[in-house]
Enzyme design. Structure first.
Site, PDB file in Angstrom:
ATOM      1  N   HIS A  82      29.687  40.178  42.583  1.00  0.00           N
ATOM      2  CA  HIS A  82      30.570  39.090  42.144  1.00  0.00           C
ATOM      3  C   HIS A  82      31.998  39.571  41.903  1.00  0.00           C
ATOM      4  O   HIS A  82      32.928  38.768  41.869  1.00  0.00           O
ATOM      5  CB  HIS A  82      30.003  38.400  40.892  1.00  0.00           C
ATOM      6  CG  HIS A  82      30.219  39.134  39.608  1.00  0.00           C
ATOM      7  ND1 HIS A  82      29.263  39.933  39.020  1.00  0.00           N
ATOM      8  CD2 HIS A  82      31.290  39.199  38.785  1.00  0.00           C
ATOM      9  CE1 HIS A  82      29.722  40.445  37.898  1.00  0.00           C
ATOM     10  NE2 HIS A  82      30.960  40.016  37.735  1.00  0.00           N
ATOM     11  N   ASP A 112      23.328  41.548  42.605  1.00  0.00           N
ATOM     12  CA  ASP A 112      24.725  41.595  42.163  1.00  0.00           C
ATOM     13  C   ASP A 112      25.327  42.988  42.349  1.00  0.00           C
ATOM     14  O   ASP A 112      26.044  43.483  41.478  1.00  0.00           O
ATOM     15  CB  ASP A 112      24.856  41.158  40.695  1.00  0.00           C
ATOM     16  CG  ASP A 112      26.309  40.826  40.343  1.00  0.00           C
ATOM     17  OD1 ASP A 112      27.098  40.551  41.262  1.00  0.00           O
ATOM     18  OD2 ASP A 112      26.654  40.865  39.147  1.00  0.00           O
ATOM     19  N   SER A 189      32.584  44.623  34.503  1.00  0.00           N
ATOM     20  CA  SER A 189      31.617  44.380  35.572  1.00  0.00           C
ATOM     21  C   SER A 189      31.788  45.395  36.697  1.00  0.00           C
ATOM     22  O   SER A 189      32.887  45.603  37.198  1.00  0.00           O
ATOM     23  CB  SER A 189      31.791  42.970  36.135  1.00  0.00           C
ATOM     24  OG  SER A 189      31.449  42.002  35.178  1.00  0.00           O
TER      25      SER A 189
END
Length: 342
Positions: A82, A112, A189
């Protein structure tokens, strides 16, 4: 005045405890600090800031920021799917501020994860992937990344839980996820979750909004699998049968008549024409309760069972149709990769 202290025998223990406790606490704090410092000094230089979107910010296309971890000296970088998104322009900024263009080798939205390669980069500082199966609850972990744009931020915490499952952006569940209380924020992230031995044991991926201290990382063993699949095929190979469905309860009377123990199953809502499920004779309304001998208690179980080992094999699939048990043969095919993965 009566001297009560004279009646208390002095064995030296109380005075030693009073004197030693601060020293012991200080030694523990120093050991904790040294562990975090050691991990940061060894792994920190391998953490990069991932920038996406055009270099010129006055265009309509919006860029994003995240983190990544270099896992080989020739420039392989793991980050989140993402974080990369559909961006065609990706840059990596290291701890010294050096910016390098990067390209996407492959992405896997189901976990992911994404694998990048830094263009023209050699002899980079890198970190090693550890074995996430050796983790224990309560174990010290360190998160390194670029939260909210702040470079090379370090937070520490413990492994709060193991074996969690979270929903990926593709709708599939990510299995064997690590829960930690090491503080994470947007921008973390794709950065590493690191053990005290300076091994990357997870890739930070999610935060529960509104909750404090509940963060998740994709286990390093999952990352190692995705890494090997992308290097070998350019994407992660998974089986496909051409259905859409939902988790649904099985009426007890149907379970009793059919002689099955399932309380839940995967209710098929749509069947793709000419797909493996249609060719096997499956119909909308069928409830899958077993595939290749594995009990299916919902859509997640069905999706999880369709791994690369079941591609191009003829399997038995058990379904309930109008309350009656039927067993048919199905031949899963390889799921086509997305445009990004191809």
């Amino acid at each position: 005045m009566l001297d009560l202290t004279a009646a208390i025998p002095d064995d030296g223990l109380s005075s030693r405890a009073t004197k030693d406790t601060p020293n012991n606490d200080q030694a523990l704090l120093d050991a904790y600090s040294n562990a975090v410092i050691g991990v940061t000094e060894r792994v920190g230089p391998a953490v990069v800031r991932v920038e996406t979107g055009p270099k010129v910010r006055n265009t309509r296309e919006r860029g994003g920021l995240g983190s990544g971890i270099v896992i080989s000296p020739d420039g392989l970088v793991l980050t989140n799917s993402h974080v990369v998104g559909s961006s065609k322009e990706i840059r990596l900024r290291d701890i010294e501020g050096v910016v390098t263009d990067a390209r996407v080798l492959g992405t896997d939205p189901d976990t992911d994860l994404a694998l990048l390669r830094a263009d023209g980069a050699r002899d980079l500082r890198y970190a090693s992937l550890g074995n996430s199966k050796t983790l224990r609850r309560g174990q010290l972990v360190v998160a390194i990344g670029n939260p909210l744009g702040f470079e090379s931020t370090v937070t520490a915490g413990v492994v709060s839980a193991l074996g969690r499952s979270i929903r990926s952006v593709s709708g599939r569940t990510i299995e064997d996820v690590i829960q930690t209380d090491a503080a994470l924020n947007p921008g973390n992230s794709g950065g590493p979750l690191v053990s005290s031995s300076a091994e990357v044991i997870g890739i930070n991926t999610a935060i529960i909004n509104g909750a404090q201290g509940i963060c998740f990382a994709v286990a390093s063993n999952t990352a190692q699998f995705v890494l090997s699949e992308i290097i070998r095929h350019g994407y992660v190979r998974r089986a496909y049968i051409g259905v859409a469905g939902q988790t649904a309860p099985i009426p007890r009377r149907h379970a009793v008549v059919a002689g099955v123990a399932n309380k839940m199953g995967a209710l098929l809502a749509q069947i793709e024409p000419d797909g493996p499920a249609a060719q096997a004779g499956l119909l909308p309304g069928d409830v899958v309760i077993k595939l290749d001998g594995v009990e299916i208690n919902g859509v997640d179980d069905l999706v999880r069972s369709l791994d690369r080992d079941r591609i191009d094999r003829t399997l038995d699939i058990d379904v309930l149709r109008l309350g009656r048990l039927r067993s048919v043969e199905i031949h899963p095919i390889e799921r086509k990769p997305s445009a990004r993965q191809s």
